[in-house]
Design a protein around this motif. Structure first.
Motif, PDB file in Angstrom:
ATOM      1  N   UNK A 188       3.208   2.183   4.753  1.00  0.00           N
ATOM      2  CA  UNK A 188       3.294   1.485   6.036  1.00  0.00           C
ATOM      3  C   UNK A 188       4.500   0.566   6.040  1.00  0.00           C
ATOM      4  N   UNK A 215       0.823  -1.197   0.000  1.00  0.00           N
ATOM      5  CA  UNK A 215       0.000   0.000   0.000  1.00  0.00           C
ATOM      6  C   UNK A 215       0.862   1.254   0.000  1.00  0.00           C
ATOM      7  N   UNK A 239       5.989  -0.676   8.565  1.00  0.00           N
ATOM      8  CA  UNK A 239       5.748  -1.804   9.453  1.00  0.00           C
ATOM      9  C   UNK A 239       4.252  -1.893   9.684  1.00  0.00           C
ATOM     10  N   UNK A 240       3.826  -2.828  10.495  1.00  0.00           N
ATOM     11  CA  UNK A 240       2.395  -3.138  10.570  1.00  0.00           C
ATOM     12  C   UNK A 240       1.568  -2.006  11.180  1.00  0.00           C
ATOM     13  N   UNK A 241       2.216  -1.164  11.980  1.00  0.00           N
ATOM     14  CA  UNK A 241       1.427  -0.230  12.780  1.00  0.00           C
ATOM     15  C   UNK A 241       1.845   1.217  12.643  1.00  0.00           C
ATOM     16  N   UNK A 242       2.601   1.521  11.610  1.00  0.00           N
ATOM     17  CA  UNK A 242       3.094   2.895  11.455  1.00  0.00           C
ATOM     18  C   UNK A 242       3.180   3.242   9.988  1.00  0.00           C
ATOM     19  N   UNK A 243       2.907   4.503   9.668  1.00  0.00           N
ATOM     20  CA  UNK A 243       3.154   4.997   8.318  1.00  0.00           C
ATOM     21  C   UNK A 243       4.305   5.995   8.353  1.00  0.00           C
ATOM     22  N   UNK A 244       5.130   5.896   7.329  1.00  0.00           N
ATOM     23  CA  UNK A 244       6.237   6.829   7.171  1.00  0.00           C
ATOM     24  C   UNK A 244       5.968   7.692   5.954  1.00  0.00           C
TER      25      UNK A 244
END
Lengths: 114, 113
Positions: B96, B31, B98-103
């Motif tokens: 994303x 995504x 990683x699973x729990x953060x968007x950069x």
């Protein structure tokens, strides 16, 4: 419908003191809460996050507290440094149909006075 | 963490023209997301770009105005079409990583005259 709210548009703190930035949310389905720091002319930089099943997460000078019953979280910065002066965005993440959706608050501009 | 880059970093455009913004991620991601930050406002999600399928647009945003391409797992483009001064904003892509953060990328500052 503003699901993530930061009611203080700005905050001034003396260097060395604690900065407390607050955030309220309305959707109890959020999985994670995130804090970002943004300087002018740059993209948001991820600072720290907390799972919805935790009540505290600490990383160096940054601590995030989550109060699920109040739907409130806060970011504590201690000690505050002049380089911390930036806009801080609270954000909340949930998963819809298998993908992440992040909803941002309106931001709080922090000024740390030397 | 991986690096996200955007081009151009800024542009000044005439009303009625279109601008295509590029976003490159240095790792493969399923995504990618496009946001807009209007002056003095928060970040608003425009659309989600999933490789191999049509982008999913948020309420208030349409494909004719903001067409998106996602040709592979590391790259996406957002076009701002038939621009007006109201489109003056910072446009940001994110992923994303990683699973729990968007950069986020560094953003593209667009001014429409």
């Amino acid at each position: 419908d503003q699901q993530v709210k930061q009611n203080s548009p700005s905050l001034s703190v003396q260097e060395g003191r604690i900065s407390i930035l607050n955030c309220d949310y309305t959707n109890s389905m959020f999985d994670y809460f995130l804090w970002y720091k943004k300087y002018p002319a740059e993209g948001p930089t991820f600072l720290i996050s907390i799972s919805s099943i935790k009540d505290k997460n600490e990383d160096g000078r940054f601590t995030v507290f989550l109060n699920k019953s109040a739907k409130h979280l806060s970011l504590h910065i201690v000690p505050s440094q002049p380089g911390d002066s930036a806009v801080y965005f609270c954000a909340a993440l949930n998963r819809i149909r298998g993908y992440q959706k992040v909803t941002f608050g309106t931001g709080t501009k922090l000024q740390v006075i030397p | 963490s991986a690096v996200i880059s955007q081009k151009p970093s800024r542009d000044i455009c005439q009303r009625g023209t279109s601008l295509t913004i590029q976003c490159q991620v240095d790792s493969q991601v399923t995504m990618m997301f496009w946001y807009r930050q209007q002056p003095g406002q928060s970040l608003t999600l425009i659309a989600t770009a999933n490789q191999g399928s049509e982008a999913t647009y948020e309420s208030g945003f349409v494909i004719d105005k903001f067409p998106i391409s996602r040709p592979n797992l590391t790259f996406s483009t957002l076009t701002v079409s038939n621009m007006s001064p109201e489109d003056s904003s910072i446009y940001l892509c994110s992923a994303p990583l990683n699973a729990n953060t968007q950069y986020f990328g560094p953003g593209t500052r667009l001014t429409v005259l």
